[in-house]
Motif scaffolding. Structure first.
Motif, PDB file in Angstrom:
ATOM      1  N   LEU A  44      -2.688 -15.896  -8.495  1.00  0.00           N
ATOM      2  CA  LEU A  44      -2.991 -15.514  -7.114  1.00  0.00           C
ATOM      3  C   LEU A  44      -4.031 -14.401  -7.031  1.00  0.00           C
ATOM      4  N   GLY A  45      -4.404 -13.834  -8.151  1.00  0.00           N
ATOM      5  CA  GLY A  45      -5.397 -12.770  -8.162  1.00  0.00           C
ATOM      6  C   GLY A  45      -4.844 -11.379  -8.359  1.00  0.00           C
ATOM      7  N   TYR A  46      -3.541 -11.261  -8.535  1.00  0.00           N
ATOM      8  CA  TYR A  46      -2.957  -9.951  -8.811  1.00  0.00           C
ATOM      9  C   TYR A  46      -3.307  -9.518 -10.237  1.00  0.00           C
ATOM     10  N   ARG A  47      -3.583  -8.234 -10.399  1.00  0.00           N
ATOM     11  CA  ARG A  47      -3.766  -7.670 -11.738  1.00  0.00           C
ATOM     12  C   ARG A  47      -2.385  -7.253 -12.242  1.00  0.00           C
ATOM     13  N   CYS A  48      -1.936  -7.928 -13.282  1.00  0.00           N
ATOM     14  CA  CYS A  48      -0.569  -7.723 -13.747  1.00  0.00           C
ATOM     15  C   CYS A  48      -0.514  -6.859 -14.999  1.00  0.00           C
TER      16      CYS A  48
END
Length: 430
Positions: A71-75
């Motif tokens: 989804l584009g989150y930086r994890c």
């Protein structure tokens, strides 16, 4: 929409076809679809036991990491250590009656041969030297070793010399109830095990007679790593919306944890697409059964400061668990268990009540303070976060091995997910 058994058992961060397809196909802004939520629930349940740092907890964290990354989150993973016990054998035997017991953390073993000693009732008074104490708790939906009836009873029997304790967690299902425990405070240094009420009768009789029993707790014990999953979506905003949920627990936690995970994941999808005027930080914590250890680690070492936080939303236990009729047998109902509590800070009370209107157990929104808030939100409030919403609860199969897919469904979770989205939207406009 349901995932296949093969999809449910795949792990390690690769998104299974059933749940991943459902997640990507979910509408971004519209209320989450019950079939989408059902697939998420089945996916989570399929990872098995969620004990912190174990295979089920680790695999579920990796799965959520993969979804948020897509989804584009930086994890990132915030790692820390937790106690663990890999049990080889845990039983109590009186004559030819043998019952499986749940070794209560932090686990103290008996060795392979076990302890063979008289079993005595804790409430009989007198010395317990050279005996195993049988503690029968009153009826409750038990949660923690820190609850006074548990803590005081165990302190008492060990002060009177007991070599070990067998605790009957009398509750609404007859199942053994695992109890949360601190990982940092000194615990009891002798074996404590949980005996299911449904198995207790012959051992109550044995204790009254002072009969000899053998208690065996054979396990590998120690400490192991686990991690909080933190997914951040920077929007260049001045403040951040934090959404947290625990993912770990003593058993499979299909309703206890799965309902919250499903709501949390639906919000991660919807808010990524909606692009509200805040940064997003979604956190799935481990270490919950060690009295919020993962939440404390996140709050202390990683969470944005209160001044940089627009809103903190915590989705705790039993967000949408099934209710049951108590007849000759427990019979499932299509409605949710009302033993769930919603709190909000004063600035958000009216908006939150409006969003959750008509949801049993959640429509009576209480002010989020030390007296009313539950779970990790207590620490959040005490740390000075001014705007917060939090849910916690304890459904009928809470903290038991029976908390499986019978106890939850996408249909039950959907209105809760919709209400959280509405409450967040209203809060961000406040």
């Amino acid at each position: 929409m349901s995932a296949s058994r093969r999809d449910l058992l795949l792990g390690g961060g690769v998104l299974a076809a059933g749940a991943a397809t459902a997640a990507r196909a979910a509408p971004a802004v519209a209320p989450p679809d019950a079939a989408w939520l059902q697939a998420v629930l089945e996916r989570f349940a399929g990872f098995g036991i969620k004990a912190s740092g174990g295979s089920g907890d680790t695999a579920s964290g990796a799965w959520l990491e993969g979804d948020l990354t897509a989804l584009g989150y930086r994890c990132e993973r915030q790692t820390f250590e937790v106690p663990y016990a890999e049990v080889r054998k845990a039983t109590v035997a009186a004559g030819d009656r043998v019952a499986t017991v749940f070794p209560q953390a932090i686990v103290k073993t008996t060795g392979v041969e076990g302890l063979t000693l008289p079993l005595k009732p804790a409430n009989a008074g007198g010395s317990l030297d050279g005996a195993i104490a049988l503690v029968v708790l009153p009826f409750s939906r038990w949660v923690s070793m820190a609850q006074p009836p548990v803590d005081l009873a165990l302190k008492d029997v060990f002060d009177r010399g007991a070599a070990a304790a067998v605790v009957v967690t009398t509750g609404p299902t007859g199942e053994a109830i695992g109890l949360n425990v601190s990982a940092t405070k000194p615990g009891f240094q002798k074996p404590v095990v949980i005996l299911a009420p449904k198995d207790a009768e012959p051992f109550v009789a044995a204790a009254k007679a002072g009969a000899t029993v053998t208690l065996t707790v054979d396990a590998e014990v120690g400490r192991r790593p686990t991690f909080n999953l933190i997914g951040r979506l920077d929007r260049g905003a001045a403040k951040t919306l934090i959404v947290t949920t625990p993912r770990s627990g003593w058993f499979g936690c299909a309703a206890e944890r799965g309902a919250g995970v499903a709501v949390w994941l639906s919000l991660a999808h919807a808010l990524a697409a909606a692009k509200p005027g805040v940064n997003l930080e979604f956190v799935a914590t481990s270490g919950h059964e060690y009295i919020y250890l993962g939440g404390e680690q996140y709050l202390e070492h990683h969470a944005p400061k209160p001044a940089d936080t627009r809103l903190w939303v915590h989705i705790g236990a039993s967000a949408a668990a099934r209710d049951w009729h108590e007849l000759a047998t427990l019979r499932p109902l299509p409605s949710a268990d009302s033993q769930r509590v919603l709190t909000a800070t004063p600035d958000l009370l009216d908006r939150t009540r409006a969003a959750f209107k008509g949801l049993n157990g959640l429509e009576a929104v209480y002010e989020a303070n030390k007296a009313n808030a539950g779970g990790e939100l207590v620490n959040v409030i005490e740390a000075g976060y001014g705007s917060a919403i939090g849910l916690y609860g304890g459904h009928r199969f809470f903290h038991t091995a029976g908390d499986d897919m019978r106890c939850v469904s996408g249909e039950l979770v959907a209105p809760v997910a919709k209400a959280f989205r509405a409450a967040i939207d209203a809060a961000l406009k406040a």
